[in-house]
Scaffold this motif. Structure first.
Motif, mmCIF file in Angstrom:
data_model
loop_
_atom_site.group_PDB
_atom_site.id
_atom_site.type_symbol
_atom_site.label_atom_id
_atom_site.label_comp_id
_atom_site.label_asym_id
_atom_site.label_seq_id
_atom_site.Cartn_x
_atom_site.Cartn_y
_atom_site.Cartn_z
ATOM 1 N N VAL A 23 0.906 -0.824 -0.222
ATOM 2 C CA VAL A 23 -0.497 0.026 0.080
ATOM 3 C C VAL A 23 0.810 1.211 -0.489
ATOM 4 C CG1 VAL A 23 -2.236 -1.066 1.218
ATOM 5 C CG2 VAL A 23 -0.021 -0.023 2.721
ATOM 6 N N ARG A 24 0.850 2.046 -0.370
ATOM 7 C CA ARG A 24 1.582 3.595 0.049
ATOM 8 C C ARG A 24 2.211 4.074 1.523
ATOM 9 N NH1 ARG A 24 2.875 7.931 -3.272
ATOM 10 N NH2 ARG A 24 2.410 9.578 -2.236
ATOM 11 N N GLU A 25 1.458 3.203 1.967
ATOM 12 C CA GLU A 25 1.742 3.943 3.791
ATOM 13 C C GLU A 25 2.814 3.046 3.888
ATOM 14 O OE1 GLU A 25 -1.135 3.134 3.423
ATOM 15 O OE2 GLU A 25 -2.523 5.188 3.510
ATOM 16 N N ASP A 26 3.200 1.735 2.848
ATOM 17 C CA ASP A 26 4.244 0.965 2.793
ATOM 18 C C ASP A 26 5.667 1.903 1.770
ATOM 19 O OD1 ASP A 26 3.612 -1.466 4.137
ATOM 20 O OD2 ASP A 26 2.964 -1.868 2.791
ATOM 21 N N VAL A 61 5.534 4.839 1.772
ATOM 22 C CA VAL A 61 5.798 6.288 2.714
ATOM 23 C C VAL A 61 6.811 5.771 3.813
ATOM 24 C CG1 VAL A 61 4.869 7.774 4.371
ATOM 25 C CG2 VAL A 61 4.283 7.540 1.879
ATOM 26 N N GLU A 62 6.586 4.653 3.851
ATOM 27 C CA GLU A 62 7.182 4.207 5.482
ATOM 28 C C GLU A 62 9.078 3.683 4.182
ATOM 29 O OE1 GLU A 62 8.774 0.665 8.174
ATOM 30 O OE2 GLU A 62 6.285 1.036 7.112
ATOM 31 N N ALA A 63 9.176 3.342 3.415
ATOM 32 C CA ALA A 63 10.908 3.143 2.380
ATOM 33 C C ALA A 63 11.412 4.344 2.450
ATOM 34 C CB ALA A 63 9.970 2.414 0.947
ATOM 35 N N ASP A 64 10.702 5.353 1.626
ATOM 36 C CA ASP A 64 10.783 6.855 0.933
ATOM 37 C C ASP A 64 11.551 7.317 3.042
ATOM 38 O OD1 ASP A 64 11.381 8.841 -0.340
ATOM 39 O OD2 ASP A 64 9.913 9.864 0.542
ATOM 40 N N ARG A 66 18.951 7.386 -4.865
ATOM 41 C CA ARG A 66 18.133 8.236 -4.282
ATOM 42 C C ARG A 66 16.951 9.651 -4.720
ATOM 43 N NH1 ARG A 66 14.970 9.719 -0.808
ATOM 44 N NH2 ARG A 66 14.627 11.043 0.376
ATOM 45 N N ALA A 67 17.781 9.953 -5.981
ATOM 46 C CA ALA A 67 16.285 10.595 -6.848
ATOM 47 C C ALA A 67 15.804 9.939 -7.665
ATOM 48 C CB ALA A 67 18.040 11.550 -7.613
ATOM 49 N N GLU A 68 15.679 8.209 -7.930
ATOM 50 C CA GLU A 68 14.678 8.126 -8.297
ATOM 51 C C GLU A 68 14.036 8.031 -7.600
ATOM 52 O OE1 GLU A 68 14.084 3.701 -11.582
ATOM 53 O OE2 GLU A 68 16.519 4.806 -10.695
ATOM 54 N N TRP A 69 13.861 7.394 -6.112
ATOM 55 C CA TRP A 69 13.098 6.860 -5.111
ATOM 56 C C TRP A 69 12.968 7.809 -4.650
ATOM 57 C CZ3 TRP A 69 11.348 2.773 -8.373
ATOM 58 C CH2 TRP A 69 12.200 1.923 -8.888
ATOM 59 N N SER A 70 11.177 8.051 -4.278
ATOM 60 C CA SER A 70 10.386 9.023 -3.627
ATOM 61 C C SER A 70 8.824 7.692 -3.524
ATOM 62 C CB SER A 70 9.512 10.037 -4.388
ATOM 63 O OG SER A 70 8.353 9.549 -5.615
ATOM 64 N N ALA A 71 8.228 8.199 -2.515
ATOM 65 C CA ALA A 71 6.896 7.462 -1.939
ATOM 66 C C ALA A 71 6.038 7.250 -3.241
ATOM 67 C CB ALA A 71 6.595 7.508 -0.838
ATOM 68 N N ASP A 72 5.602 8.446 -4.267
ATOM 69 C CA ASP A 72 5.577 7.993 -6.088
ATOM 70 C C ASP A 72 6.042 7.156 -6.473
ATOM 71 O OD1 ASP A 72 3.267 10.154 -4.224
ATOM 72 O OD2 ASP A 72 4.285 11.748 -5.475
ATOM 73 N N THR A 73 6.998 7.374 -6.746
ATOM 74 C CA THR A 73 7.844 6.313 -7.174
ATOM 75 C C THR A 73 7.850 4.776 -7.201
ATOM 76 O OG1 THR A 73 10.063 7.211 -7.031
ATOM 77 C CG2 THR A 73 9.523 7.578 -9.308
ATOM 78 N N ILE A 74 8.290 4.397 -6.201
ATOM 79 C CA ILE A 74 7.886 3.180 -5.309
ATOM 80 C C ILE A 74 6.645 2.631 -5.137
ATOM 81 C CG2 ILE A 74 8.299 2.466 -2.525
ATOM 82 C CD1 ILE A 74 10.445 4.476 -2.050
ATOM 83 N N HIS A 75 5.901 3.603 -4.971
ATOM 84 C CA HIS A 75 4.834 2.577 -4.854
ATOM 85 C C HIS A 75 3.913 2.702 -6.485
ATOM 86 C CE1 HIS A 75 -0.157 1.998 -3.877
ATOM 87 N NE2 HIS A 75 0.669 3.299 -4.592
ATOM 88 N N THR A 76 4.299 3.957 -7.497
ATOM 89 C CA THR A 76 4.181 3.511 -8.765
ATOM 90 C C THR A 76 4.250 1.726 -9.319
ATOM 91 O OG1 THR A 76 3.884 5.385 -9.510
ATOM 92 C CG2 THR A 76 3.962 4.499 -11.284
#
Length: 150
Positions: A29-32, A34-37, A92-102
């Motif tokens: 889920v998105r919260e995961d 966000v936690e990873a980010d 770090r530049a590639e992965w944000s909460a949005d890109t991780i979730h996507t």
């Protein structure tokens, strides 16, 4: 800087890397995401500072001043793993909460790669390079006997 501080940083960084590596394959889920980010963000400043210090102080010192076998091992290790800072910055530049979730699968693969690279570097430093630097620093700080000065 002393090796004790670098070792303490390794412990913190590997705890965070382990946490991230454990979370990455099970993102649901998105919260995961966000936690990873947040974990990546918590690691970032310490890891960048740590790698820069090692790349600018530890490796060059060992490649210049240590016994031949240590110089060779340090040079080989740096050649193989000196690019981790650049790899981390790109990660770090590639992965944000949005890109991780996507794209959680690609994130899990990228995370496994960066965590494995960090773990290998830490293992080599802890097992070989830090003890070598400890010995080198001990020799540099040995007191000179009075009889040798006179």
């Amino acid at each position: 800087m002393n090796i004790r501080t670098l070792r303490a940083q390794h412990r913190v960084l590997m705890e965070k890397a382990s946490e991230l590596g454990g979370l990455a394959p099970g993102l649901r889920v998105r919260e995961d995401a966000v936690e990873a980010d947040q974990i990546i963000g918590a690691m970032h400043a310490l890891l960048v500072n740590h790698l820069q210090l090692e790349d600018q102080w530890l490796y060059p010192t060992l490649m210049q001043a240590a016994p031949h076998d240590v110089r060779h091992f340090a040079a080989d290790s740096f050649e193989e793993m000196g690019g981790i800072l650049g790899a981390w910055l790109a990660y770090r530049a590639e992965w944000s909460a949005d890109t991780i979730h996507t794209d959680p699968q690609r994130f899990a693969t990228a995370t496994r790669g960066i965590v494995e690279a960090l773990a290998l570097r830490v293992e080599r430093e802890e097992d070989h390079l830090y003890p070598a630097m400890d010995c080198l620093l001990a020799k540099l700080t040995e007191p000179v006997p009075i009889s040798a000065v006179a």
